[in-house]
Write an enzyme that holds these catalytic residues in place. Sequence first.
Site, PDB file in Angstrom:
ATOM      1  N   HIS A   1      12.890 -33.457  29.274  1.00  0.00           N
ATOM      2  CA  HIS A   1      12.581 -34.658  28.494  1.00  0.00           C
ATOM      3  C   HIS A   1      13.585 -35.785  28.732  1.00  0.00           C
ATOM      4  O   HIS A   1      14.791 -35.553  28.822  1.00  0.00           O
ATOM      5  CB  HIS A   1      12.557 -34.324  27.002  1.00  0.00           C
ATOM      6  CG  HIS A   1      11.599 -33.231  26.650  1.00  0.00           C
ATOM      7  ND1 HIS A   1      10.253 -33.316  26.922  1.00  0.00           N
ATOM      8  CD2 HIS A   1      11.790 -32.029  26.061  1.00  0.00           C
ATOM      9  CE1 HIS A   1       9.656 -32.212  26.506  1.00  0.00           C
ATOM     10  NE2 HIS A   1      10.567 -31.410  25.993  1.00  0.00           N
TER      11      HIS A   1
ATOM     12  N   ASN B   1       9.345 -28.844  31.280  1.00  0.00           N
ATOM     13  CA  ASN B   1       9.187 -30.268  31.002  1.00  0.00           C
ATOM     14  C   ASN B   1      10.529 -30.800  30.523  1.00  0.00           C
ATOM     15  O   ASN B   1      10.920 -30.596  29.372  1.00  0.00           O
ATOM     16  CB  ASN B   1       8.103 -30.474  29.939  1.00  0.00           C
ATOM     17  CG  ASN B   1       7.764 -31.935  29.745  1.00  0.00           C
ATOM     18  OD1 ASN B   1       8.211 -32.797  30.494  1.00  0.00           O
ATOM     19  ND2 ASN B   1       6.982 -32.225  28.722  1.00  0.00           N
TER      20      ASN B   1
ATOM     21  N   LYS C   1      22.121  -2.253  46.915  1.00  0.00           N
ATOM     22  CA  LYS C   1      23.298  -3.109  47.010  1.00  0.00           C
ATOM     23  C   LYS C   1      22.874  -4.541  46.713  1.00  0.00           C
ATOM     24  O   LYS C   1      21.917  -5.047  47.312  1.00  0.00           O
ATOM     25  CB  LYS C   1      23.907  -3.038  48.414  1.00  0.00           C
ATOM     26  CG  LYS C   1      25.341  -3.546  48.498  1.00  0.00           C
ATOM     27  CD  LYS C   1      26.296  -2.597  47.815  1.00  0.00           C
ATOM     28  CE  LYS C   1      27.747  -2.903  48.168  1.00  0.00           C
ATOM     29  NZ  LYS C   1      28.679  -1.938  47.532  1.00  0.00           N
TER      30      LYS C   1
ATOM     31  N   VAL D   1       1.868 -31.802  32.018  1.00  0.00           N
ATOM     32  CA  VAL D   1       2.502 -30.970  33.036  1.00  0.00           C
ATOM     33  C   VAL D   1       1.536 -29.884  33.486  1.00  0.00           C
ATOM     34  O   VAL D   1       1.477 -29.515  34.660  1.00  0.00           O
ATOM     35  CB  VAL D   1       3.813 -30.370  32.505  1.00  0.00           C
ATOM     36  CG1 VAL D   1       4.420 -29.405  33.526  1.00  0.00           C
ATOM     37  CG2 VAL D   1       4.816 -31.462  32.172  1.00  0.00           C
ATOM     38  N   GLN D   2       0.729 -29.373  32.536  1.00  0.00           N
ATOM     39  CA  GLN D   2      -0.243 -28.336  32.882  1.00  0.00           C
ATOM     40  C   GLN D   2      -1.212 -28.824  33.952  1.00  0.00           C
ATOM     41  O   GLN D   2      -1.499 -28.102  34.924  1.00  0.00           O
ATOM     42  CB  GLN D   2      -1.018 -27.906  31.633  1.00  0.00           C
ATOM     43  CG  GLN D   2      -0.239 -27.040  30.664  1.00  0.00           C
ATOM     44  CD  GLN D   2       0.581 -27.830  29.661  1.00  0.00           C
ATOM     45  OE1 GLN D   2       0.855 -29.023  29.857  1.00  0.00           O
ATOM     46  NE2 GLN D   2       0.969 -27.180  28.572  1.00  0.00           N
TER      47      GLN D   2
ATOM     48  N   THR E   1      25.552   2.766  49.063  1.00  0.00           N
ATOM     49  CA  THR E   1      25.325   1.318  49.001  1.00  0.00           C
ATOM     50  C   THR E   1      26.258   0.575  49.948  1.00  0.00           C
ATOM     51  O   THR E   1      25.930  -0.507  50.428  1.00  0.00           O
ATOM     52  CB  THR E   1      25.478   0.792  47.564  1.00  0.00           C
ATOM     53  OG1 THR E   1      26.838   0.947  47.130  1.00  0.00           O
ATOM     54  CG2 THR E   1      24.555   1.525  46.615  1.00  0.00           C
ATOM     55  N   ASP E   2      27.420   1.155  50.247  1.00  0.00           N
ATOM     56  CA  ASP E   2      28.302   0.531  51.233  1.00  0.00           C
ATOM     57  C   ASP E   2      27.661   0.544  52.619  1.00  0.00           C
ATOM     58  O   ASP E   2      27.817  -0.408  53.400  1.00  0.00           O
ATOM     59  CB  ASP E   2      29.644   1.260  51.268  1.00  0.00           C
ATOM     60  CG  ASP E   2      30.664   0.534  52.139  1.00  0.00           C
ATOM     61  OD1 ASP E   2      31.075  -0.581  51.766  1.00  0.00           O
ATOM     62  OD2 ASP E   2      31.013   1.070  53.204  1.00  0.00           O
TER      63      ASP E   2
ATOM     64  N   PHE F   1       0.807 -37.960  27.534  1.00  0.00           N
ATOM     65  CA  PHE F   1       0.468 -36.733  26.829  1.00  0.00           C
ATOM     66  C   PHE F   1      -0.164 -37.130  25.499  1.00  0.00           C
ATOM     67  O   PHE F   1       0.484 -37.736  24.653  1.00  0.00           O
ATOM     68  CB  PHE F   1       1.709 -35.866  26.604  1.00  0.00           C
ATOM     69  CG  PHE F   1       1.404 -34.501  26.062  1.00  0.00           C
ATOM     70  CD1 PHE F   1       0.558 -33.638  26.740  1.00  0.00           C
ATOM     71  CD2 PHE F   1       1.970 -34.077  24.865  1.00  0.00           C
ATOM     72  CE1 PHE F   1       0.278 -32.371  26.237  1.00  0.00           C
ATOM     73  CE2 PHE F   1       1.708 -32.818  24.360  1.00  0.00           C
ATOM     74  CZ  PHE F   1       0.856 -31.960  25.043  1.00  0.00           C
TER      75      PHE F   1
ATOM     76  N   ARG G   1       5.202 -42.419  30.028  1.00  0.00           N
ATOM     77  CA  ARG G   1       6.441 -41.667  29.846  1.00  0.00           C
ATOM     78  C   ARG G   1       7.000 -41.267  31.203  1.00  0.00           C
ATOM     79  O   ARG G   1       6.288 -41.285  32.224  1.00  0.00           O
ATOM     80  CB  ARG G   1       6.213 -40.422  28.989  1.00  0.00           C
ATOM     81  CG  ARG G   1       5.334 -39.359  29.656  1.00  0.00           C
ATOM     82  CD  ARG G   1       5.328 -38.069  28.847  1.00  0.00           C
ATOM     83  NE  ARG G   1       4.511 -37.032  29.485  1.00  0.00           N
ATOM     84  CZ  ARG G   1       4.507 -35.751  29.112  1.00  0.00           C
ATOM     85  NH1 ARG G   1       5.267 -35.356  28.099  1.00  0.00           N
ATOM     86  NH2 ARG G   1       3.737 -34.868  29.738  1.00  0.00           N
TER      87      ARG G   1
END
Length: 309
Positions: free
Chosen positions: A266, A264, A17, A237-238, A63-64, A165, A182
Site C-alpha cells: 500500500h 498488495n 544438505k 490485484v486479483q 550430508t557432507d 478498487f 491509486r
Amino acid sequence: MASEKIDGFTLEQRHGKARVRLGRVWRSQSGRHIFVEWTVSISLLSNCLAAYVRDDNSDIVATDSMKNTVYAKAKECAQQLSMEEFAIKLAKHFTSFYQQVTTAIVTIEEKPWERAYIDGQPHDHGFKRGSETHTTEVIVEKSGALQVTSGIQGLALLKTTRAGFEGFIRDKYTALADTRERIVATEVTASWRYPFESLSGIPLQPLYFTEKYLDVKKVLAETFFGPPRGGVYSPSVQSTLYQMAKTVLNRFPDISSIQLKMPNLHFLPVNISSKDNPAIVKFDDDVYLPTSEPHGSIEATVSRIRAKM
C-alpha cells in the site's frame, strides 16, 4: 517423505544438505567470462530405516558427501548450463549412484548477478547485483520420473495510475473508500511447472530453462504494466494476477501451470492538517506514505485443463 511402519508407528523421514553455496565461472577463449552464484539444497528419500531404529548408519548418505558432490559436479560442467539442468544432473546422480536412494529433491536459488556495462559496452568479466531471484525445484525418482518447477522471487512492480478498487463487500467494519485512481504495487513470487514427466523428455536445447525464465519474467512485467502509452487499467490485484497467469500459459505451451503470489503493497494518501492550518498537506494524487505492513495477500494457481483420453 519415505514412510515405514515400525513398532506400531509410521515413520516418515528424509535427510539432506541445505544451503550449499556455489560460485562457478566459465571462461571463453575470447576473454568473456560467465558467472553464476547458486545456493543448493538437497533432500534424499532413502531406505535408511536402520539408522533410526537400530543405530546402524550403513545405509546413510552423509550430508557432507552431498555437499562435496555439488562442487564435484559443478567442476564436471565444462560448458555453461542452466541451474535447472544442474539440479537435474545432481538429482539423477543421487538416484543412480546410491542404491538406497529412491527419490532426490534438489532446490536451487540463483543470485541475480548481471553483466556490467561500461560506456554502453558489456564488460568481459565485470558483474553487478540485480534484484530478482531465480529459483527451481527438481524431483527425480529412481524410475526416471521427473518434476521440474521454476520460479522467481522479488519481482517488484509498481504503477502510479490506471488502477482502482471498488464494488467490494461493505459492512460495519468497512472504512475503505471506493477508488478508480491509486498506486498499485507488489512484489511477485511466481512458480511454474513444466510438463516433462521423465528424464527422457527434457529439451535438448542449450540453456532452454534459462531462456524460459527470462521470457516468463518479461511477460509477467509487460502484462502488469500494459502498453507503454496509456498502460492497462487494473480493477484489482486479483484481476491483474489472473491476466498475468493467463498470458504466461497462452504464450508458453510448455508450461502446464503457474502460481502467483502478489502482496498488495500500500501507498497511503498523505493528508496533514492542524487546528490552525487545515491543509498543511492536501492530497492531490501526489504525496504518499509507502508501507509494507500490513499488506493485502493475494495468490492463485492457474493450470491447464487436461483433455480426457
